[in-house]
Design a protein around this motif. Structure first.
Motif, PDB file in Angstrom:
ATOM      1  N   UNK A 167       0.841  -1.297   0.055  1.00 56.32           N
ATOM      2  CA  UNK A 167       0.067  -0.195   0.055  1.00 56.32           C
ATOM      3  C   UNK A 167       0.838   1.280  -0.014  1.00 56.32           C
ATOM      4  N   UNK A 168       1.971   1.458   0.898  1.00 58.27           N
ATOM      5  CA  UNK A 168       2.728   2.486   0.963  1.00 58.27           C
ATOM      6  C   UNK A 168       3.383   2.474  -0.586  1.00 58.27           C
ATOM      7  N   UNK A 169       3.782   1.669  -1.035  1.00 57.02           N
ATOM      8  CA  UNK A 169       4.572   1.650  -2.353  1.00 57.02           C
ATOM      9  C   UNK A 169       3.696   2.216  -3.365  1.00 57.02           C
ATOM     10  N   UNK A 193       0.981  -9.781  -6.398  1.00 53.36           N
ATOM     11  CA  UNK A 193       0.356  -8.974  -5.359  1.00 53.36           C
ATOM     12  C   UNK A 193       1.117  -7.736  -5.222  1.00 53.36           C
ATOM     13  N   UNK A 194       2.087  -7.594  -5.271  1.00 54.64           N
ATOM     14  CA  UNK A 194       2.899  -6.250  -4.955  1.00 54.64           C
ATOM     15  C   UNK A 194       2.904  -5.584  -6.313  1.00 54.64           C
ATOM     16  N   UNK A 244       3.616  16.480  -0.331  1.00 56.48           N
ATOM     17  CA  UNK A 244       3.571  16.137   1.045  1.00 56.48           C
ATOM     18  C   UNK A 244       3.183  14.753   1.248  1.00 56.48           C
ATOM     19  N   UNK A 245       2.242  14.144   0.500  1.00 59.59           N
ATOM     20  CA  UNK A 245       1.952  12.856   0.117  1.00 59.59           C
ATOM     21  C   UNK A 245       3.041  11.677   0.076  1.00 59.59           C
ATOM     22  N   UNK A 246       3.758  12.139  -0.935  1.00 55.46           N
ATOM     23  CA  UNK A 246       5.008  11.369  -1.119  1.00 55.46           C
ATOM     24  C   UNK A 246       6.079  11.420  -0.181  1.00 55.46           C
ATOM     25  N   UNK A 247       6.135  12.817   0.517  1.00 53.76           N
ATOM     26  CA  UNK A 247       7.238  12.832   1.587  1.00 53.76           C
ATOM     27  C   UNK A 247       6.776  11.563   2.876  1.00 53.76           C
ATOM     28  N   UNK A 248       5.234  11.939   3.118  1.00 49.67           N
ATOM     29  CA  UNK A 248       4.853  11.205   4.184  1.00 49.67           C
ATOM     30  C   UNK A 248       5.026   9.515   3.782  1.00 49.67           C
ATOM     31  N   UNK A 249       4.736   9.149   2.458  1.00 53.44           N
ATOM     32  CA  UNK A 249       4.660   7.798   2.251  1.00 53.44           C
ATOM     33  C   UNK A 249       6.340   7.327   2.404  1.00 53.44           C
ATOM     34  N   UNK A 250       7.244   8.160   1.977  1.00 57.40           N
ATOM     35  CA  UNK A 250       8.640   7.817   1.884  1.00 57.40           C
ATOM     36  C   UNK A 250       9.239   7.568   3.304  1.00 57.40           C
ATOM     37  N   UNK A 251       8.345   8.279   4.308  1.00 59.53           N
ATOM     38  CA  UNK A 251       9.016   8.094   5.577  1.00 59.53           C
ATOM     39  C   UNK A 251       8.359   7.113   6.400  1.00 59.53           C
ATOM     40  N   UNK A 273       7.511   4.132   4.899  1.00 61.85           N
ATOM     41  CA  UNK A 273       8.132   2.724   4.758  1.00 61.85           C
ATOM     42  C   UNK A 273       9.173   2.174   5.691  1.00 61.85           C
ATOM     43  N   UNK A 274       9.624   3.235   6.356  1.00 61.39           N
ATOM     44  CA  UNK A 274      10.826   2.646   7.183  1.00 61.39           C
ATOM     45  C   UNK A 274       9.988   1.587   8.327  1.00 61.39           C
ATOM     46  N   UNK A 275       9.018   2.290   9.115  1.00 60.63           N
ATOM     47  CA  UNK A 275       8.444   1.788  10.324  1.00 60.63           C
ATOM     48  C   UNK A 275       7.673   0.608   9.683  1.00 60.63           C
ATOM     49  N   UNK A 276       6.987   0.611   8.496  1.00 52.96           N
ATOM     50  CA  UNK A 276       6.303  -0.404   7.797  1.00 52.96           C
ATOM     51  C   UNK A 276       7.137  -1.571   7.593  1.00 52.96           C
ATOM     52  N   UNK A 277       8.311  -1.340   6.858  1.00 50.81           N
ATOM     53  CA  UNK A 277       9.050  -2.382   6.482  1.00 50.81           C
ATOM     54  C   UNK A 277       9.680  -3.037   7.792  1.00 50.81           C
ATOM     55  N   UNK A 278      10.087  -2.522   8.902  1.00 49.33           N
ATOM     56  CA  UNK A 278      10.463  -2.930  10.184  1.00 49.33           C
ATOM     57  C   UNK A 278       9.384  -3.888  10.636  1.00 49.33           C
TER      58      UNK A 278
END
Length: 423
Positions: A227-229, A357-358, A390-397, A399-404
């Protein structure tokens, strides 16, 4: 500790399966480029469909294709990715040949649905082939080569399609479709030359337990990463739709600039995608790449948004070129990071269905993106561009916690992924 990476990123992938995969990508991309360039005008001008009917048919076809990607990816896991990829590439060629004789809407709708289904499944199976034939540390490098090759092939195919468009006759359009068929057939034959890859589930000895045949549909953590991607993939309609419409609205005299920005994008990816991916070798570096993509895409939107102000026409052109340059650098970083994440967070025995799926994110972005962006950007002006950035920036940041979260307690994750999971 990071996994070992290749000493350098060469212009061509290493000889053997990697280079064969690139050759297959090149051949099929030439065919795709000819098809995408000519199909819309052929079906509207020659066959006689309305633009509305054509658009609705393509939307239905790609929606069906995106859904089919998961079960066809699962088929690659169960039956082997090489034979599945070969069969789907052959099926795409057969369907493309049907376009030569289609003269009415229902056969067209069936054909585009089958074509999109075969292409979506082929993407999943081809990525399962990458996982089966290429060591983990070399996958992102190969995918960068494949993306570069894809852009080169599309450019060649588009040039062939451009000749057909210039001639403008029915036979010229059909000649472009013949190029599509031949390109897909050549790609299929090249895939058949690859070594056989055992079915992943059979090789692992795990096999699917009851209720787990499409396990990706119940994997909430992988779905969150997808979803973030997908949010980051909303950049895709910018080049094909928003930039041309924005230019027509703000600077009609610069109509040629839309094509120039397309050339800028494809040329940059062709030349620099491999270099942009060279430092991505695990989940931690992938997260950094996606985060930097979010920043770059924000800057791109801010620069493009400035062209909404009362500035001279030459300044509008300069701002759009600068914004498009930032956008393609962000695109290359986001692509490299997302490739690594999509593989490292998927169970090795179910790579095909997870990749299927991805990749639905691409179809979602191409379907939903135009609806959202035309109103947000064309009507919203500078404020709309800043909100989008701002949506792009929020999604980029994000991804870190979601990937963890996605990496936590997964047996598929080793090396760099462990550092992400424990960070």
């Amino acid at each position: 500790m990071s996994e070992p990476r290749p000493a350098r990123f060469a212009l061509l992938p290493p000889a053997g399966p990697q280079r064969t995969l690139a050759a297959a990508q090149l051949a099929s991309a030439v065919g795709d480029g000819a098809y995408y360039t000519c199909s819309a005008l052929y079906f509207t001008r020659v066959v006689g469909m309305s633009a509305t009917a054509l658009g609705a048919g393509l939307a239905v076809g790609w929606a069906i294709g995106s859904i089919a990607g998961v079960p066809l990816g699962h088929l690659a896991d169960r039956r082997g990715p090489r034979r599945t990829a070969f069969a789907l590439a052959l099926a795409a060629a057969v369907v493309a040949a049907a376009f030569l004789v289609i003269r009415s809407y229902l056969p067209f709708l069936l054909a585009v649905s089958l074509y999109a289904t075969a292409q979506s499944g082929l993407t999943a199976a081809r990525q399962a082939l990458v996982a089966g034939l290429v060591p983990r540390a070399e996958r992102t490098a190969l995918l960068a080569h494949l993306q570069s090759t894809l852009n080169g092939g599309l450019a060649v195919g588009a040039a062939i399609g451009g000749i057909a468009l210039t001639i403008g006759t029915r036979d010229a359009y059909l000649g472009a479709f013949v190029v599509t068929v031949l390109g897909l057939l050549a790609g299929a034959l090249l895939l058949r030359r690859l070594p056989e890859v055992p079915p992943a589930e059979a090789e692992s000895g795990t096999g699917p337990r009851p209720g787990q045949r499409l396990a990706v549909l119940r994997d909430r953590r992988y779905a969150a990463v997808t979803l973030v991607n997908t949010v980051l993939l909303l950049r895709m309609p910018l080049l094909s739709l928003i930039f041309p419409l924005w230019i027509a609205q703000r600077a009609p005299g610069l109509g040629w600039l839309g094509s120039a920005l397309f050339v800028l994008n494809t040329g940059a990816v062709l030349l620099f995608q491999v270099r942009a991916a060279r430092d991505v070798d695990g989940l931690d570096s992938a997260v950094r790449a996606v985060r930097s993509a979010g920043v770059l895409l924000l800057l791109s939107c801010a620069v493009c948004g400035l062209s909404a102000l009362d500035v001279p026409v030459w300044a509008i052109g300069a701002l759009l070129v600068a914004g498009a340059t930032l956008q393609v650098v962000g695109e290359m970083r986001q692509s490299a990071g997302s490739w690594q994440l999509s593989f490292d967070l998927a169970p090795p025995e179910r790579i095909g269905q997870y990749q299927g799926f991805f990749n639905t994110g691409v179809a979602v972005a191409r379907t939903v993106g135009p609806l959202l962006l035309t109103s947000l950007l064309l009507d919203g002006g500078l404020a709309g561009w800043l909100v989008f950035g701002a949506v792009f920036l929020a999604a980029g940041y994000a991804m870190g916690p979601v990937a963890r979260w996605a990496a936590r307690d997964r047996d598929t994750v080793t090396g760099p992924a462990a550092a992400v999971a424990s960070a």
